[in-house]
Design an enzyme around this catalytic site. Structure first.
Site, PDB file in Angstrom:
ATOM      1  N   ASP A  79      -3.053  -7.224   2.465  1.00 38.21           N
ATOM      2  CA  ASP A  79      -4.171  -6.098   1.508  1.00 38.21           C
ATOM      3  C   ASP A  79      -3.152  -7.525  -0.182  1.00 38.21           C
ATOM      4  O   ASP A  79      -2.568  -8.102  -0.083  1.00 38.21           O
ATOM      5  CB  ASP A  79      -3.268  -5.004   0.508  1.00 38.21           C
ATOM      6  CG  ASP A  79      -3.342  -3.909   2.437  1.00 38.21           C
ATOM      7  OD1 ASP A  79      -4.588  -4.188   2.700  1.00 38.21           O
ATOM      8  OD2 ASP A  79      -2.625  -3.202   2.416  1.00 38.21           O
ATOM      9  N   TYR A 105      -7.533   4.758  -9.190  1.00 37.94           N
ATOM     10  CA  TYR A 105      -7.459   3.962  -7.880  1.00 37.94           C
ATOM     11  C   TYR A 105      -8.079   2.590  -7.740  1.00 37.94           C
ATOM     12  O   TYR A 105      -7.710   1.953  -8.379  1.00 37.94           O
ATOM     13  CB  TYR A 105      -7.351   5.299  -7.360  1.00 37.94           C
ATOM     14  CG  TYR A 105      -7.214   4.043  -6.004  1.00 37.94           C
ATOM     15  CD1 TYR A 105      -6.283   3.833  -5.422  1.00 37.94           C
ATOM     16  CD2 TYR A 105      -8.289   3.684  -4.786  1.00 37.94           C
ATOM     17  CE1 TYR A 105      -5.878   3.451  -4.265  1.00 37.94           C
ATOM     18  CE2 TYR A 105      -8.031   3.129  -3.506  1.00 37.94           C
ATOM     19  CZ  TYR A 105      -6.578   2.554  -3.400  1.00 37.94           C
ATOM     20  OH  TYR A 105      -6.790   1.685  -2.628  1.00 37.94           O
ATOM     21  N   CYS A 117      18.810  -5.636   6.238  1.00 38.02           N
ATOM     22  CA  CYS A 117      19.923  -5.840   4.407  1.00 38.02           C
ATOM     23  C   CYS A 117      20.891  -5.385   4.488  1.00 38.02           C
ATOM     24  O   CYS A 117      20.816  -4.273   5.312  1.00 38.02           O
ATOM     25  CB  CYS A 117      18.620  -5.423   3.593  1.00 38.02           C
ATOM     26  SG  CYS A 117      19.340  -5.614   2.212  1.00 38.02           S
ATOM     27  N   GLU A 172       0.572  -0.413  -6.554  1.00 40.13           N
ATOM     28  CA  GLU A 172       1.622   1.034  -6.147  1.00 40.13           C
ATOM     29  C   GLU A 172       2.442   1.487  -6.123  1.00 40.13           C
ATOM     30  O   GLU A 172       3.634   0.279  -5.506  1.00 40.13           O
ATOM     31  CB  GLU A 172       0.486   1.189  -4.985  1.00 40.13           C
ATOM     32  CG  GLU A 172      -1.141   1.075  -5.351  1.00 40.13           C
ATOM     33  CD  GLU A 172      -2.099   0.646  -4.431  1.00 40.13           C
ATOM     34  OE1 GLU A 172      -1.382   0.985  -2.800  1.00 40.13           O
ATOM     35  OE2 GLU A 172      -3.187   0.057  -3.998  1.00 40.13           O
ATOM     36  N   TYR A 183      -0.679  -4.687  -4.816  1.00 44.37           N
ATOM     37  CA  TYR A 183      -0.029  -4.478  -3.761  1.00 44.37           C
ATOM     38  C   TYR A 183       1.534  -5.469  -4.330  1.00 44.37           C
ATOM     39  O   TYR A 183       2.015  -6.202  -3.341  1.00 44.37           O
ATOM     40  CB  TYR A 183       0.077  -5.589  -2.516  1.00 44.37           C
ATOM     41  CG  TYR A 183      -1.640  -4.774  -2.288  1.00 44.37           C
ATOM     42  CD1 TYR A 183      -1.446  -3.579  -1.552  1.00 44.37           C
ATOM     43  CD2 TYR A 183      -2.997  -5.235  -2.141  1.00 44.37           C
ATOM     44  CE1 TYR A 183      -2.750  -2.600  -1.725  1.00 44.37           C
ATOM     45  CE2 TYR A 183      -3.800  -4.495  -2.695  1.00 44.37           C
ATOM     46  CZ  TYR A 183      -4.251  -3.077  -2.421  1.00 44.37           C
ATOM     47  OH  TYR A 183      -5.260  -2.099  -1.563  1.00 44.37           O
ATOM     48  N   CYS A 241       0.974  -1.039   0.033  1.00 39.65           N
ATOM     49  CA  CYS A 241      -0.191  -0.096   0.162  1.00 39.65           C
ATOM     50  C   CYS A 241       0.962   1.573   0.029  1.00 39.65           C
ATOM     51  O   CYS A 241       1.568   1.716   0.998  1.00 39.65           O
ATOM     52  CB  CYS A 241      -0.840  -0.151   1.031  1.00 39.65           C
ATOM     53  SG  CYS A 241      -1.935   1.562   1.020  1.00 39.65           S
ATOM     54  N   CYS A 293      -2.044   2.257   7.115  1.00 33.30           N
ATOM     55  CA  CYS A 293      -0.896   2.039   6.437  1.00 33.30           C
ATOM     56  C   CYS A 293      -0.618   1.006   6.008  1.00 33.30           C
ATOM     57  O   CYS A 293      -0.010   0.506   4.832  1.00 33.30           O
ATOM     58  CB  CYS A 293       0.426   2.492   8.069  1.00 33.30           C
ATOM     59  SG  CYS A 293       1.776   2.401   7.992  1.00 33.30           S
TER      60      CYS A 293
END
Length: 216
Positions: free
Chosen positions: A131, A84, A208, A96, A136, A53, A199
């Site tokens: 999601d 959208y 990482c 997105e 996504y 998202c 969120c």
């Protein structure tokens, strides 16, 4: 069946037709007070990432030192200037995406890659958390051969960390940048305008091992 269909990429010939008119873009960033669309300041570079998202994803990057501006949009699909609702239908092929405009003297592309990998779970395929859908999916849209090599090296380094911790294979797409279509104005800097808004961004908690931010 509906959920299954949303996790399958639409073919170019079946994608929605879209439109010729581009989406209107707000003139300035709500937090960084910088342009959302070109022209950008001299020396600025552009990077584009998809990590679920885009509301929460954009906030991760506008909080990163060295970033000049951010915006959210749609990339990696077939439908020109999608809405959208069209992207959420799974019939445009887009994911997105966050566009990051940055100062390479203050933050490196490798550091942005580190932020990208750590901000989400890149092993989830056509979803991010709850999601679900092709919009996504995780992606890095590189612009140069050097960026491609950096993206591949960072992926391989992070895969080793993830595998050691018991996670599965990375499903992130590494692909050359395509047309980036700005999302609607109300999506831009959404979590600044709606502090209590959804969120959906969450990483694996694993670091990482790439990228070191430069100092000013």
């Amino acid at each position: 069946m509906f959920g299954f269909a949303k996790t399958q990429m639409v073919s170019p010939e079946k994608a929605l037709p879209g439109r010729d008119e581009p989406m209107p873009v707000p003139p300035r960033h709500e937090i960084l007070d910088a342009p959302l669309a070109p022209p950008f300041p001299d020396g600025a570079e552009i990077a584009e990432f998809a990590l679920g998202c885009f509301w929460g994803a954009e906030r991760v990057f506008w909080q990163t030192p060295g970033v000049i501006s951010t915006s959210v949009g749609y990339e990696g699909g077939y439908t020109p200037n999608p809405t959208y609702e069209e992207v959420c239908s799974g019939q445009t092929g887009h994911t997105e995406t966050v566009r990051v405009v940055y100062d390479p003297a203050r933050v490196t592309y490798d550091e942005l890659l580190r932020v990208f990998w750590e901000a989400h779970d890149p092993t989830q395929g056509m979803r991010q958390g709850n999601d679900i859908g092709t919009q996504y999916r995780s992606a890095v849209f590189y612009r140069t051969d050097l960026e491609q090599k950096s993206a591949e090296a960072s992926r391989d380094a992070y895969q080793h960390v993830l595998t050691t911790a018991g996670h599965g294979p990375i499903t992130t797409e590494l692909t050359g940048a395509t047309d980036y279509y700005y999302a609607e104005h109300y999506h831009q800097q959404y979590l600044h305008k709606n502090p209590g808004g959804y969120c959906g961004i969450g990483g694996t908690g694993l670091s990482c091992p790439v990228g070191v931010a430069t100092t000013e």
